[in-house]
Structures are given as C-alpha cells and as structure tokens.
Design an enzyme around this catalytic site. Structure first.
Site, short mmCIF file in Angstrom:
data_model
loop_
_atom_site.label_atom_id
_atom_site.label_comp_id
_atom_site.label_asym_id
_atom_site.label_seq_id
_atom_site.Cartn_x
_atom_site.Cartn_y
_atom_site.Cartn_z
N ASP A 189 43.38 41.36 52.58
CA ASP A 189 43.05 40.68 51.34
C ASP A 189 43.16 39.18 51.66
OD1 ASP A 189 42.46 39.88 48.79
OD2 ASP A 189 43.88 41.21 47.81
C1 BGC Z 1 41.62 39.54 45.64
C2 BGC Z 1 40.55 40.43 46.24
C3 BGC Z 1 39.30 39.64 46.45
C4 BGC Z 1 39.61 38.44 47.35
C5 BGC Z 1 38.41 37.58 47.63
C6 BGC Z 1 41.82 38.28 46.44
O1 BGC Z 1 42.65 37.39 45.78
O2 BGC Z 1 42.84 40.24 45.57
O3 BGC Z 1 40.31 41.53 45.41
O4 BGC Z 1 38.31 40.45 47.02
O5 BGC Z 1 40.59 37.65 46.70
O6 BGC Z 1 38.05 36.87 46.50
#
Ligand code: BGC
Length: 802
Positions: free
Chosen positions: A236
C-alpha cells in the site's frame, strides 16, 4: 505464452544488480520503473476501486480535489455494489472499468477492496463489500474476472486485516488462526484461487505483530504456497517498513516511488551475501511477468462509450439501493393520488455519491435527484424543495458534536449530542437565524405536501478513508429536523446517503426508508426511478444494521489500544454473532424489500445422506406472487450440527439473484462443496468437516428463513484431533477411528457393558469429560495394568489410522 514472458530468464541474465533492485520500487507515484536499454517499459497503476482515478500529473497524488484527475465514470462504491448481490453486474462493471483504465493508459487498477466490516465504525467500510467473506469473495471474483478479461490487472486490497482506519499504518491486528482463516482471509483466498488476480496490495497494518508488507506467513506460506498466487505483491502507498525484510518475505514492489535508498539497501545486502540473489530474481521475475502481460493489452485508443457507462452506473445504482422499510406501501409514490410533494435536504440537490479519500473519482457527470424527481412527478404534482439544513453550517455542528463524542462512552453520547446541538444553536446568532429559517421553510413545505421525501445522510466529515467514525448516528441536526417534520406530516420517506450502517432510533418517524448508499454519478435517476416504481428495488443488505453501536461484537475491543487491536470476538462477526445470540437487530443481513412478493417452495437436495460433500446440489422454486416484475435474491445458509469447536448458528454458502415477471416461476440451483460444511481447525491446521446432520436453509435474509432440509453427512476426514491418553472420552468417541479403537479395547477388557451403561446414565456428561485414562484408573482391577492398557489403545488407534 507472450514472447517477452518467455524471454524473462534471458533478460534476468543481462540485468545488473542495480537494475534488478530498481524494478522493486516505483518510478513515481503511479508508475513502475523502466529499463530502456533492455526494452523494459513502465506500467501505470491507478485507484480504484469504483472508478478510474488517474491523476493528470503523475507526480501528484491527486487527492486534494477530484478535478486533479482525469474524468471517469463514478460507479456506486463497494458497499452499494455488494448490496446488489449480482455477480453478472459486477463482471460488467469490471469490464467497463477496464476499458476506461485502458483509455487512460492504466494497466493495473487498485481494487477491489475486500476487507471485512468488523465494525460499522470502520471509516472505509464504504469501500468494502461485506461482513460476510463468502459474499465478498463471490463478488470480488466477478469484478476481477471482468477487469482482467479486458487485459487490465486487478490489485486486490488490503491484504490483510486492514479493518479500521485508526492508526492504520501502525496498528497490529491480533487475530487467532481460526478467525483469520474463517473470516479475514477467505474472500482473498477465493479471489486468488478462482480469478487469479495479477496483483495484490499488502496492507499498512501489522498482523499479529508483523507488518503485512513483511509478513512471510501471509505473503509466502499462505498466498503463494497454499493458494498458488502468481502475480505481484505491491505495498500500500508508503506501507513498506523494512525493505529488505519485506523483499525476503515476498513483497515485490514498493509503492509509491522512487525509493533510491531502499533500492540501494537491496543491492548492498545481496553484495554482502546477506540476501540470496534468488529472492531478488524471483521478485523481478514476478514483476516482469505481470508487466509484459499487461503491456500486451495496452490500448490508449480503446473506445469508451461514456454514455453507456453512465447507463451501467445507473443500472448498478438501482440494483444496489435497499428498500429497508415501506409501511402502508407508501412507496412506490402514486402520482395520481398526490398534488404536492415536498423534497427536503441538501443531498437532494448535491448528493453524496462517493466516498472520501484515495477512491474519489472525477465523475464524467452527476445527476441531481431533485431534477429527476421533478421529471418523474410530472406537471400535475407541485414539487416543493426546501433545504432544511445546511451542509456548511452542519460541518461546524458536526465538528462540535464529534469533539463531544470523542472519548466518551456511547451511553452519554446522545445526551452530549443534544447538548452540543443546543450549544451550537445559541452560540452563533447568525448561524442560528439561518438554521431557523431553513427549518421553517422545510416545515412549511412539509405542511403543504402529501408526502415528504427527506434526504438524510452522513457528511464526508464523518465518513472517510483515514479515520473511523466515532458513532453510528446521523448528525443530530438531521434527526431533529426529521422529528419536527414528522409532527406536521406523517408521510415521510427517508432517502439515505451513507456508506455504511447507521442506527435509526428515529425509524418510527419515517414510513419508508430507502438506503441509497454512495451510489455513484447516476444516483439521481436511480433514486427517482425506485421511488416512483419505474424500477422495482432489488438490493439487500451486505451488512447487518444493529439497533445500536454497543451491540456490535467488536464494540469493546475497537479500535484497540497501545498499538494493538484484539479481535476478541473471533469468528463472531456481523450476523454470525447477532444470529447466534438471537439478538434483535434493526435490519438483518440479507434484508431488502421489493414492490412485489416472492414465494419459495419445493426445496430439493440431490442427496439426503452423503459420504463426502462435493457436488451436493440444492434447488428451490421461486415464484413472483405480486403484480410487478421484480428481482429476488435467494440466500442459502448452512446450519451445522453441534461440533467439537463452537460454530456460528448459520453461515451464508450460496445466493442467486433472479428476475421474475408477475406469476412467473423459476428454479434456482446451488452447488455446495465440502468446504461449505467445514470449519478451520487450528489444531489440525486444516479445514475439517464433521459427520452429522446439517440443515440447509433457504431464506430471504439471515432472519427470514423459509425452507429447510436436513442432510446427513458422513465425513471421511481422518481423526480430527490427535488423540492421547489425556484426551477426553468424548474426543475419542467423536472420532470414528478413536471410537473403534476404544470399543475394541473395552471389549477385550470386558468393560464394554459397564461403560455403555455409564454413558447412558445420569453421569454421562461427567464420564464424557474425563481423560480416557481415568476410565481404566477408576476400575481397581485394571489399575495395575493401566500403562499397558493405554499403550494397547494407542497402538490400536495407530493401526486403524494407517
Ligand atoms: C490506500 C490505497 C490506495 C493507495 C493509492 C492508500 O492510502 O490505502 O487503497 O490504493 O493509497 O492511492
């Protein structure tokens, strides 16, 4: 196989260590690294999940304002979509998303999000499917299949146990093995096994003390070795902690990039011989395999029919909204019996149609419910609009309410809300005047109207990625308004815009409640069509609506403390808990009304007695007994017999959505597998099915079971527990071979009759709970030969086992 994929081993030989390491982190926020000299290009990844969010500037996150992203269709968010219980629809949405992704040159879409709704407070519940792993898994499979069938990779997230926003980047989810396997992993497992996603996203949090991004057990043992995952695991955004440990554990790609410091660390440990280069090679192999696969389908010229996608968003919205209550059949609205209709609430004009955070799409258009309500009402009906309350004023109010709520227990929360509300009313003269005027206008409209359509919901401020809710109530000013309106008009229909369950202590004031969720850009016509009966509602709840927050099983252990959240409620999440305890709920899992009625009959199962389970079929007839076309979601639950390990009273194991014209009858079928009857036994480290009588139930919700059939199952599973001389009599008897061994020895020792009598007598319970050795110990004639007898017993067991 694609030529480039066939050539990966050759490429690996040509790559320097630096080049290999460079592929293990992004080039920027959304791109993977390229190696021009070897013809290795980058790929683009983008959020997800209910629309493509492609930042116009790839060096930006694009989250300050949705407009920083390229326009894309905004479909309903996951909690809405899952309420459609429609696999085929999910697949088509996946296909549409893939086309838009391609057009925007996106090769991997960051979704679906399939974490379980452990608590209704979870700030991101709007982005997740369900409290039930079977439902989440089935819908996730369809979505991923749709997406990947068009050559765009899915990224299933957030693996694993990312069930809250509070301290999401550091909290450790303390979850026992059985709970992990039965509740928090199965949706991931199903998708990996059945849809073969090309990527997975490792979550921010720790699981049992180890970051998900460096959790060897989750990433290697379970994901790759047990489930056979072959894609890439990416972090993530910013979830990588110790890069080298993460690589060794199976994290292929660190996002976002660039991350030169971590790339260097990887190079250094390989050079120093502290990390086997094979591990790095494997990550590069995974990266290149997926990269070449997605790039083969790259097609920025891909044709996208934006209008057709808007129509699909509409279809999804009408399939997802749930008619929760419909007293006196006030809905569908009957235009011929109405002269004035009052529409109240700012969300009728500015709907809340998607969630806040990384999933926020720059919608291609946005329908206004009021406009479509006016159209549907026609010229003969006078539609009055009144704002009633103000989002902006409300934000201040919400803030003050939240401040009061934070850190207090819920019993005092409502009182505190009232206090905050009163305080707010008197604190600011101008605000007070505006609010009073808004409410007066709304009351005037309601007084004149035959029916009031009242739009209520959760402001973004309360429900978002990044933080959890503090309570599950609507803002107090909205509830107050409803109460006041109910005094002047008894025909109130509430339309809700919220991403996850709320409490409704006010429900008696509304004749009907339509749960409109965060239903995407076509929410306006969808709401109007459902209210006026152009389309029949067909959504059902993917999560239980509890009477109050305190009833939720995780209530006392959420969101944890001192860096740790203990999942002490174990496998008893959602309806598994409420139904096992036979508790009253506001609306049960699987609930949803229609303007027509359905009847079930003729439940048949292929075998009433079966040795092992695979291939067991069940079928039931459903007939539309009303006078409108409608869709019904037929649910199949399995109730296990009393087993060695405690189990929820029932679990969802099948569902079918079926459309029926008035009077039409269809047969729907289900196929059950052994896994549907099994529980995860952490002692054995495997799924086990016990012999016994299982009840198959067909229902309209988890609380409205209509038909049932008992199936007797003879399990061929070998001993469920490892039996020893300390195992209790019950454990020996419950195991088919244990029982055989015991009875053989009892016969040889001439004790069979005596023991049979004790087991049939009043002390049976006590005897069953004794260690097996006590059976012989309490018989004075055997005491001297006790060790010998026990040895023979174990030997007999071994012979039978082999
Ligand atoms: C979120 C993800 C997301 C990623 C990119 C993170 O903060 O938890 O779900 O895909 O950011 O934006």
């Amino acid at each position: 196989m694609n030529n480039k994929i066939a050539n990966i081993e050759e490429l690996l030989k040509q790559m320097t260590l630096d080049e290999k390491a460079s592929l293990c982190s992004g080039m920027n926020r959304w791109k993977t690294e390229a190696i021009d000299r070897l013809g290795i290009a980058s790929m683009n990844v983008s959020d997800g999940p209910h629309g493509v969010r492609r930042p116009k500037n790839e060096n930006e996150y694009g989250m300050k304002n949705a407009k920083e992203n390229a326009p894309a269709t905004c479909f309903p968010t996951a909690s809405a979509l899952a309420s459609s219980w429609d696999r085929e629809l999910m697949k088509r949405i996946g296909e549409a998303l893939a086309k838009e992704a391609k057009r925007l040159d996106v090769q991997i879409l960051l979704g679906p999000g399939i974490n379980m709704k452990r608590s209704p407070l979870g700030g991101r519940n709007f982005e997740y499917y369900s409290e039930d792993p079977y439902l989440a898994g089935e819908l996730g499979v369809a979505y991923v299949n749709g997406l990947q069938s068009q050559g765009v990779g899915a990224c299933v997230k957030h693996y694993a146990c990312n069930n809250q926003e509070h301290e999401r980047m550091s909290i450790s989810a303390a979850v026992d093995e059985r709970t992990l396997r039965e509740i928090y992993l199965p949706a991931f497992e199903k998708i990996v096994k059945e849809a073969k996603p090309w990527s997975m996203m490792a979550a921010y949090n720790k699981v049992n003390g180890i970051y998900a991004t460096e959790n060897d057990y989750l990433l290697q043992s379970i994901l790759r070795e047990e489930w056979g995952f072959q894609g890439i695991v990416m972090s993530d955004w910013g979830a990588t902690s110790q890069r080298v440990q993460a690589l060794a554990a199976g994290l292929d790609l660190e996002m976002p990039g660039p991350s030169p410091a971590n790339d260097k660390k990887i190079v250094a440990v390989v050079q120093e011989g502290k990390l086997d280069e094979q591990l790095l090679d494997q990550a590069v192999r995974n990266m290149l395999t997926v990269l070449f696969q997605v790039l083969e389908h790259r097609d920025p010229e891909c044709e996208v029919d934006i209008d057709a996608h808007h129509q699909l968003a509409k279809e999804a919205a009408v399939s997802s909204m749930v008619l929760l209550k419909n007293e006196d059949s006030i809905l569908p609205l009957n235009v011929s019996r109405m002269s004035t209709l009052a529409v109240i609430g700012p969300m009728a004009v500015e709907p809340r149609y998607q969630g806040a955070g990384s999933s926020k799409v720059n919608a291609t258009k946005l329908e206004q419910p009021l406009e479509y309500i006016k159209k549907a009402a026609g010229d003969a009906v006078n539609v009055l609009y009144a704002q009633g309350y103000s989002d902006k004023l409300e934000t201040e109010e919400v803030e003050s309410t939240e401040t009061v709520l934070r850190g207090t227990v819920h019993e005092t929360a409502l009182v505190s809300c009232e206090e905050a509300y009163e305080a707010e009313l008197t604190s600011n003269e101008e605000t007070r005047k505006t609010k009073l005027a808004l409410r007066k206008e709304a009351l005037d409209a309601a007084q004149k109207a035959n029916v009031v359509l009242l739009f209520l919901g959760l402001p973004e401020k309360i429900e978002s990625e990044g933080y959890d809710r503090q309570h599950i109530d609507l803002p107090i000013n909205q509830v107050k308004l409803l109460e006041e309106l109910a005094q002047v008009n008894e025909n109130i229909v509430v339309v809700l815009n919220n991403g996850s369950a709320i409490a409704m202590p006010w429900i008696d004031k509304a004749k009907a409640v339509l749960e409109g969720w965060l239903c995407g850009q076509a929410c306006g016509s969808a709401i109007a069509d459902l209210l006026f009966g152009v389309i029949n509602p067909s959504g059902k709840l993917q999560e239980t609506f509890a009477l109050q927050l305190e009833d939720n099983p995780s209530y006392l252990f959420f969101p944890g403390e001192e860096g740790k959240v203990e999942y002490r409620e174990g496998i008893y999440i959602g309806y598994r808990y409420y139904d096992s305890k036979n508790m009253k709920v506001l609306f049960p899992f699987g609930h949803g009304l229609s303007y027509t009625t359905f009847q079930y009959s003729n439940l048949q199962v292929s075998d009433l007695e079966i040795k092992d389970i695979d291939g067991l079929q069940a079928q039931v007839d459903v007939v539309n007994t009303g006078d409108r076309v409608g869709k019904e979601i037929v649910q199949l639950y399995v109730k296990p017999p009393r087993s060695r390990l405690k189990r929820p009273i029932k679990e969802l194991k099948g569902f079918q959505k079926v459309e029926l014209s008035p009077g039409e009858r269809k047969t729907v079928s289900f196929e059950l597998t052994k896994r549907d009857f099994s529980y995860y036994d952490p002692n054995v480290g495997a799924w086990v099915m016990e012999s016994g009588e299982y009840e198959i139930h067909i229902g309209k919700s988890s609380r409205e079971l209509c038909l049932s059939q008992v199936v007797t199952v003879h399990s061929t599973d070998k001993a469920l527990v490892s039996l020893s001389s300390d195992s209790i009599v019950k454990e020996w008897i419950d195991s088919p071979i244990g029982k055989q061994a015991l009875f053989d020895i009892l016969e040889e020792e001439n004790m069979k009759e005596k023991i049979d009598a004790s087991l049939a007598g009043v002390h049976a319970e006590m005897v069953l709970g004794m260690p097996i050795k006590k059976l012989f110990y309490f018989d004075p004639s055997k005491a001297e030969r006790l060790d010998l007898i026990l040895e023979r017993l174990i030997q007999r067991l071994d012979v039978l086992r082999s």
